[in-house]
Design a protein around this motif. Structure first.
Motif, PDB file in Angstrom:
ATOM      1  N   ARG A  22       0.384  -1.119   2.815  1.00 37.29           N
ATOM      2  CA  ARG A  22      -0.818  -0.648   3.506  1.00 37.29           C
ATOM      3  C   ARG A  22      -0.481  -0.112   4.895  1.00 37.29           C
ATOM      4  O   ARG A  22      -0.911   0.978   5.279  1.00 37.29           O
ATOM      5  CB  ARG A  22      -1.828  -1.783   3.616  1.00 37.29           C
ATOM      6  CG  ARG A  22      -2.418  -2.226   2.292  1.00 37.29           C
ATOM      7  CD  ARG A  22      -3.091  -3.582   2.415  1.00 37.29           C
ATOM      8  NE  ARG A  22      -3.580  -4.081   1.132  1.00 37.29           N
ATOM      9  CZ  ARG A  22      -3.951  -5.338   0.914  1.00 37.29           C
ATOM     10  NH1 ARG A  22      -3.888  -6.216   1.895  1.00 37.29           N
ATOM     11  NH2 ARG A  22      -4.389  -5.703  -0.274  1.00 37.29           N
ATOM     12  N   ILE A  26      -0.430   4.289   6.302  1.00 30.72           N
ATOM     13  CA  ILE A  26      -1.178   4.851   7.412  1.00 30.72           C
ATOM     14  C   ILE A  26      -0.265   5.241   8.566  1.00 30.72           C
ATOM     15  O   ILE A  26      -0.478   6.257   9.239  1.00 30.72           O
ATOM     16  CB  ILE A  26      -2.274   3.871   7.895  1.00 30.72           C
ATOM     17  CG1 ILE A  26      -3.191   4.578   8.894  1.00 30.72           C
ATOM     18  CG2 ILE A  26      -1.670   2.624   8.501  1.00 30.72           C
ATOM     19  CD1 ILE A  26      -4.416   3.777   9.246  1.00 30.72           C
ATOM     20  N   THR A 174       3.033  11.420   1.993  1.00 38.52           N
ATOM     21  CA  THR A 174       2.465  11.662   3.314  1.00 38.52           C
ATOM     22  C   THR A 174       3.061  12.913   3.948  1.00 38.52           C
ATOM     23  O   THR A 174       2.399  13.580   4.751  1.00 38.52           O
ATOM     24  CB  THR A 174       2.699  10.466   4.250  1.00 38.52           C
ATOM     25  OG1 THR A 174       4.112  10.270   4.459  1.00 38.52           O
ATOM     26  CG2 THR A 174       2.106   9.198   3.680  1.00 38.52           C
ATOM     27  N   SER A 218      -2.764   4.554  14.064  1.00 37.39           N
ATOM     28  CA  SER A 218      -1.960   4.143  12.907  1.00 37.39           C
ATOM     29  C   SER A 218      -0.899   3.125  13.300  1.00 37.39           C
ATOM     30  O   SER A 218      -0.589   2.207  12.531  1.00 37.39           O
ATOM     31  CB  SER A 218      -1.310   5.370  12.258  1.00 37.39           C
ATOM     32  OG  SER A 218      -0.220   5.857  13.028  1.00 37.39           O
ATOM     33  N   SER A 222      -0.805  -0.577  11.667  1.00 33.31           N
ATOM     34  CA  SER A 222       0.405  -1.020  10.976  1.00 33.31           C
ATOM     35  C   SER A 222       1.024  -2.230  11.662  1.00 33.31           C
ATOM     36  O   SER A 222       1.668  -3.067  11.008  1.00 33.31           O
ATOM     37  CB  SER A 222       1.417   0.124  10.880  1.00 33.31           C
ATOM     38  OG  SER A 222       1.824   0.559  12.171  1.00 33.31           O
TER      39      SER A 222
END
Length: 450
Positions: A22, A26, A174, A218, A222
């Motif tokens: 997860r 991001i 990404t 982000s 994270s």
């Protein structure tokens, strides 16, 4: 558990992997927005390829100087701790960059009765960008080796292959989505035109500010997900206590004493120094000469899509797709990449450049999986942080030295000559390495040095 489907099913139930996944998604998406936004900010602010090369070099100089120390500290302390601190540092720096873009107007209203005059000239703004770029590179020197060493401290060894495949695949996804998002933001906000020319900032900086701001958030998100990871109990280190510099020296000595590792690292370093950095400058300049920010996002997105395809090919049929030995495969793919760089000099449409970037991405993705796996098999676990810091130094430390040189070279020669020369040099390096070194005989199944 040899069945890949069973491995993936068990991995998806692992809470540590869920949190890593997860946070990683991001964070990697935010990084891709900044990768597009920062060079575009410099080009729009100055219209100067030399300034662009200098910014890339400034991000890379501290990364190159301190990444070996970052690897040593990662092996000495918890990779989680080092990675957490680097994430917080990056969040602060991206927040400052966001405010810089938003506050480029002549005056910043503090309240109805108070106004603070900012009056930042393009030259002053560029100097601040230089400082922030240097600081970001310094934070990366500790974040990169700790991030690449985190997986063995959170995931059981039986799940390494499945976990690495999923994380690397998402990273490439990404690289496809992030640049397209950034290009869309810049185009919508009016940043899809050509260079800044005389040095004026773009009229509407909201797209750039959103890109930098998203990356800032982000890092914070994270960092929170990383705090939820519970590291596994690791075996005691076999090394005697030593200083940080002594630990760095031990890592360098380990790589040097392993002849195949030494040969490959020297070859990759040579290619990175002469070719890698030049392409970091050439691609944004090519996009600027074609259509602008949207083209830059398209090219980087195509490269990311190609890398995703290449990684999938390596995971499904890596051994079957190899040409002879591991070393010969490396040299052959570099020679093909050199051939693909030469036509970049003659492209006249964005789709032509995107197709070539897609093919280059396929080659890069295929070799990235094979090279990473090869290093994992050779390097003892307690040396992994230092080995990966040396490996990352080769690509993230040496390449920007040639980026600065490429920016200067482009003030004297056309872009087409840089692509042709880079392609010829890369093919020459591959041919010379095959003829004059034992690299072609390196296999992928050698045991770890003890």
């Amino acid at each position: 558990m040899d069945d890949p489907k069973l491995q993936r099913a068990a991995l998806k139930r692992d809470p540590n992997f869920k949190w890593l996944l997860r946070g990683g998604v991001i964070s990697m998406l935010g990084d891709q927005l900044t990768i597009v936004a920062l060079p575009w900010l410099v080009l729009k602010l100055t219209g100067d390829t030399l300034a662009l090369g200098f910014v890339i070099a400034l991000m890379s100089i501290p990364r190159a100087v301190f990444i070996l120390i970052g690897g040593a500290l990662t092996d000495r302390y918890s990779p989680k701790r080092v990675l957490m601190l680097s994430k917080y540092a990056n969040a602060v720096l991206l927040a400052l960059l966001t405010l810089l873009v938003l506050n480029h107007e002549p005056a910043l209203q503090i309240s109805d009765t108070l106004s603070l005059t900012v009056d930042l000239s393009p030259h002053a703004t560029l100097n601040i960008i230089y400082v922030l770029a240097f600081a970001i590179g310094l934070a990366q020197a500790f974040g990169i080796p700790s991030g690449t060493s985190m997986m063995p401290h959170a995931i059981p060894p039986a799940h390494f292959q499945a976990a690495n495949g999923m994380m690397m695949g998402l990273r490439q996804l990404t690289m496809l989505v992030g640049p397209l998002m950034a290009a869309g933001l810049l185009a919508i906000s009016g940043g899809s035109g050509g260079n800044g020319g005389s040095g004026g900032m773009i009229a509407d900086a909201r797209g750039l500010a959103f890109a930098f701001g998203f990356d800032c958030v982000s890092f914070l998100v994270s960092a929170w997900t990383l705090s939820r990871v519970r590291t596994l109990a690791m075996p005691s280190k076999t090394e005697a206590p030593q200083s940080v510099l002594g630990s760095v020296h031990a890592g360098l000595a380990m790589v040097w004493s392993d002849v195949p590792l030494r040969l490959c690292f020297i070859y990759w370093g040579t290619v990175s120094l002469f070719i890698g950095g030049a392409m970091q400058v050439a691609i944004p300049v090519l996009a600027s000469e074609l259509h602008g920010a949207s083209t830059l996002g398209l090219l980087m997105g195509a490269n990311g899509a190609g890398m995703l395809l290449g990684m999938a090919g390596a995971a499904v049929g890596g051994k079957r797709l190899r040409f002879a030995t591991f070393g010969t495969t490396i040299l052959l793919i570099d020679a093909i990449a050199g051939l693909l760089l030469i036509p970049m000099a003659a492209v006249h449409a964005a789709w032509q450049a995107a197709l070539l970037m897609l093919l280059l991405g396929v080659l890069s993705g295929f070799m990235q999986v094979n090279v990473f796996t090869w290093i994992q098999r050779r390097v003892p676990p307690h040396m992994m942080g230092r080995a990966m810091s040396i490996f990352m130094f080769i690509f993230m430390g040496l390449a920007p030295m040639s980026a600065a040189a490429a920016g200067w070279i482009l003030t004297m020669i056309p872009l087409s000559q840089l692509f042709v020369g880079g392609g010829i040099i890369l093919m020459a390096f591959a041919a010379l390495a095959w003829l004059l070194t034992p690299i072609r005989g390196i296999t992928s199944n050698t045991p770890q040095p003890q």
